[in-house]
Design a protein around this motif. Structure first.
Motif, short mmCIF file in Angstrom:
data_model
loop_
_atom_site.label_atom_id
_atom_site.label_comp_id
_atom_site.label_asym_id
_atom_site.label_seq_id
_atom_site.Cartn_x
_atom_site.Cartn_y
_atom_site.Cartn_z
N MET A 1 0.85 -1.18 0.00
CA MET A 1 0.00 0.00 0.00
C MET A 1 0.89 1.23 0.00
SD MET A 1 -2.97 1.16 2.67
CE MET A 1 -4.05 -0.14 2.10
N LYS A 2 0.72 2.14 -0.97
CA LYS A 2 1.56 3.31 -1.08
C LYS A 2 1.20 4.33 -0.02
CE LYS A 2 2.36 2.87 -6.05
NZ LYS A 2 2.23 3.53 -7.36
N ARG A 3 2.22 4.96 0.54
CA ARG A 3 1.98 6.00 1.51
C ARG A 3 1.53 7.26 0.81
NH1 ARG A 3 4.29 4.97 6.49
NH2 ARG A 3 5.58 3.10 6.57
N PRO A 4 0.64 8.06 1.42
CA PRO A 4 0.19 9.28 0.78
C PRO A 4 1.34 10.26 0.64
CG PRO A 4 -0.54 9.18 3.06
CD PRO A 4 0.03 7.83 2.73
N ALA A 5 1.48 10.86 -0.56
CA ALA A 5 2.56 11.81 -0.81
C ALA A 5 2.28 13.10 -0.08
CB ALA A 5 2.70 12.06 -2.31
N THR A 78 0.72 0.39 10.07
CA THR A 78 0.17 -0.78 10.74
C THR A 78 -0.26 -1.84 9.74
OG1 THR A 78 -0.60 0.58 12.59
CG2 THR A 78 -1.60 -1.60 12.32
N ILE A 79 -0.92 -1.40 8.68
CA ILE A 79 -1.38 -2.33 7.64
C ILE A 79 -0.19 -3.03 6.98
CG2 ILE A 79 -2.49 -2.47 5.37
CD1 ILE A 79 -4.37 -0.22 6.33
N GLU A 80 0.87 -2.26 6.71
CA GLU A 80 2.03 -2.84 6.03
C GLU A 80 2.78 -3.83 6.91
OE1 GLU A 80 4.25 0.59 4.89
OE2 GLU A 80 3.21 0.80 2.95
N LYS A 81 2.63 -3.74 8.24
CA LYS A 81 3.32 -4.66 9.14
C LYS A 81 2.66 -6.04 9.17
CE LYS A 81 5.17 -1.11 12.25
NZ LYS A 81 5.08 -0.51 13.60
N ILE A 82 1.42 -6.14 8.68
CA ILE A 82 0.72 -7.42 8.64
C ILE A 82 0.70 -7.88 7.18
CG2 ILE A 82 -1.43 -8.62 9.19
CD1 ILE A 82 -2.05 -6.38 11.18
N PRO A 83 1.48 -8.89 6.83
CA PRO A 83 1.71 -9.24 5.42
C PRO A 83 0.44 -9.45 4.60
CG PRO A 83 3.19 -10.48 6.86
CD PRO A 83 2.22 -9.77 7.75
N TRP A 84 -0.57 -10.09 5.18
CA TRP A 84 -1.75 -10.45 4.39
C TRP A 84 -2.85 -9.39 4.42
CZ3 TRP A 84 -5.67 -10.22 7.86
CH2 TRP A 84 -5.37 -10.45 9.20
N LEU A 85 -2.65 -8.31 5.19
CA LEU A 85 -3.74 -7.35 5.39
C LEU A 85 -3.92 -6.39 4.23
CD1 LEU A 85 -5.94 -6.50 7.33
CD2 LEU A 85 -4.31 -5.01 8.50
N THR A 86 -2.82 -6.02 3.57
CA THR A 86 -2.90 -5.04 2.49
C THR A 86 -3.83 -5.51 1.38
OG1 THR A 86 -0.66 -4.25 2.95
CG2 THR A 86 -1.58 -3.75 0.78
N GLU A 87 -3.68 -6.76 0.96
CA GLU A 87 -4.49 -7.26 -0.15
C GLU A 87 -5.96 -7.39 0.22
OE1 GLU A 87 -3.79 -12.06 0.44
OE2 GLU A 87 -2.50 -10.93 -0.91
N LEU A 88 -6.26 -7.41 1.52
CA LEU A 88 -7.66 -7.44 1.95
C LEU A 88 -8.24 -6.04 2.10
CD1 LEU A 88 -7.67 -10.22 4.71
CD2 LEU A 88 -8.58 -10.38 2.40
N MET A 89 -7.43 -5.10 2.60
CA MET A 89 -7.95 -3.76 2.88
C MET A 89 -8.37 -3.03 1.62
SD MET A 89 -8.15 -3.22 6.06
CE MET A 89 -8.47 -1.47 5.96
N VAL A 90 -7.65 -3.20 0.54
CA VAL A 90 -7.98 -2.48 -0.70
C VAL A 90 -9.39 -2.82 -1.19
CG1 VAL A 90 -7.36 -2.13 -3.11
CG2 VAL A 90 -5.57 -2.16 -1.36
N PRO A 91 -9.75 -4.10 -1.38
CA PRO A 91 -11.13 -4.38 -1.82
C PRO A 91 -12.17 -4.07 -0.76
CG PRO A 91 -9.91 -6.42 -1.41
CD PRO A 91 -8.92 -5.32 -1.35
N ILE A 92 -11.81 -4.21 0.53
CA ILE A 92 -12.77 -3.89 1.59
C ILE A 92 -13.15 -2.40 1.55
CG2 ILE A 92 -12.98 -3.59 4.10
CD1 ILE A 92 -11.48 -6.22 4.44
N LEU A 93 -12.15 -1.55 1.48
CA LEU A 93 -12.40 -0.11 1.45
C LEU A 93 -13.07 0.31 0.15
CD1 LEU A 93 -9.09 1.20 3.04
CD2 LEU A 93 -11.33 0.93 4.12
N ARG A 94 -12.72 -0.35 -0.95
CA ARG A 94 -13.36 -0.03 -2.23
C ARG A 94 -14.85 -0.37 -2.18
NH1 ARG A 94 -10.10 -2.57 -5.45
NH2 ARG A 94 -11.28 -4.52 -5.52
N ALA A 95 -15.17 -1.52 -1.59
CA ALA A 95 -16.57 -1.93 -1.49
C ALA A 95 -17.36 -0.97 -0.58
CB ALA A 95 -16.66 -3.36 -0.96
#
Length: 288
Positions: A1-5, A78-95
């Motif tokens: 997940m990219k950090r906000p610029a 915090t999200i980046e520290k949990i390996p499997w969380l990033t790929e879940l958060m993106v579709p969750i937030l999009r939905a």
């Protein structure tokens, strides 16, 4: 997940700098063309007050921006520290964003919020080391017994689970226990019964023949709080089955909390001390 610029506004676009410069020039012109010092000082005081107000407002706005970026940065970190969380958060937030944008004011928004509330309740339980699974879901049991290296201590309440032992899911779990016994795992089981039937005796002796250390105890010899189905694997994960007074199973509760594991192990040992071996003569108060 990219950090906000982080975007930094060019210096020339700073509103405080522009206004302050303008006022300074204006004051210089006023004091140059006017000789009335009192009016000039009054005007100066008013302008200084305006500049201070603008400066405070800018500082507060900057603080809110920094606080926001800090919060966002902490969330991303915090999200980046949990390996499997990033790929879940993106579709969750999009939905969730789609529901809020496309179905405002409908029950879909309430359902979306309820889903997040339920997730929070589950995670709060997990934070304390607890989690639940629906009764009949054998996946966690299979994984636990497959990973057990030393001991498994469990109770069985035949009035609740005798039929389960004969079902395919129960036999599958028994096969996993047989494999564990071959690996050298020590299994201790206590049957908490009301009536010692032939079917129950057959089940218990099958387990004894396989190497399980089996004991039995009549429900009248235990307080109600101990007449439960429970288990502890290697002292690292525990289980309790929740069921109704009528003996209907509801859900399985697991725990990895050290205080809970200590309580479950102490409870099992107390039950085991009140139990007897299968061929040991039963005392009158243990006969149904």
């Amino acid at each position: 997940m990219k950090r906000p610029a982080k975007k930094s506004s060019p210096l020339v676009l700073d509103p405080v700098l522009i206004i302050g410069t303008t006022l300074s020039v204006l004051l210089g012109v006023i004091f140059y063309v006017r000789e009335d010092t009192a009016q000039g000082l009054a005007l100066l005081a008013g302008l200084i007050g305006g500049v201070i107000t603008l400066q405070v407002q800018t500082l507060l706005r900057e603080k809110r921006r920094v606080d926001h970026e800090t919060t966002v940065g902490q969330l991303v970190s915090t999200i980046e520290k949990i390996p499997w969380l990033t790929e879940l958060m993106v579709p969750i937030l999009r939905a969730a964003k789609h529901v809020e944008r496309e179905y405002p004011g409908t029950p879909a928004v309430d359902a979306c919020r309820a889903a997040f509330d339920e997730c929070l309740r589950t995670l709060t339980d997990l934070e304390r080391g607890h989690f639940r699974t629906p009764y009949g879901d054998n996946a966690v049991f299979q994984r636990l017994i497959d990973q057990t290296k030393r001991t498994m201590c469990a109770t069985s309440v035949p009035s609740v689970d005798l039929g389960w032992w004969r079902e395919p899911v129960g036999r599958q779990y028994w096969e996993a226990q047989l494999n564990a016994l071959k690996r050298g795992v020590k299994i201790r089981r206590v049957f908490i019964y009301r009536e010692w039937t032939d079917e129950l005796d057959e089940l218990a002796r099958e387990q004894i023949a396989a190497g399980v250390q089996v004991r039995r105890v009549h429900v009248d010899r235990l307080p109600p709080a101990m007449r439960v189905i429970s288990a502890v694997w290697d002292g690292s994960c525990g289980h309790e089955l929740s069921y109704t007074a009528a003996g209907e199973a509801v859900y399985d509760t697991f725990t990895v909390s050290p205080p809970d594991l200590e309580r479950l192990m102490t409870q099992f040992e107390m039950i085991e001390r009140n139990a007897v071996e299968l061929d040991q003569p039963r005392t009158p108060d243990s006969v149904s």
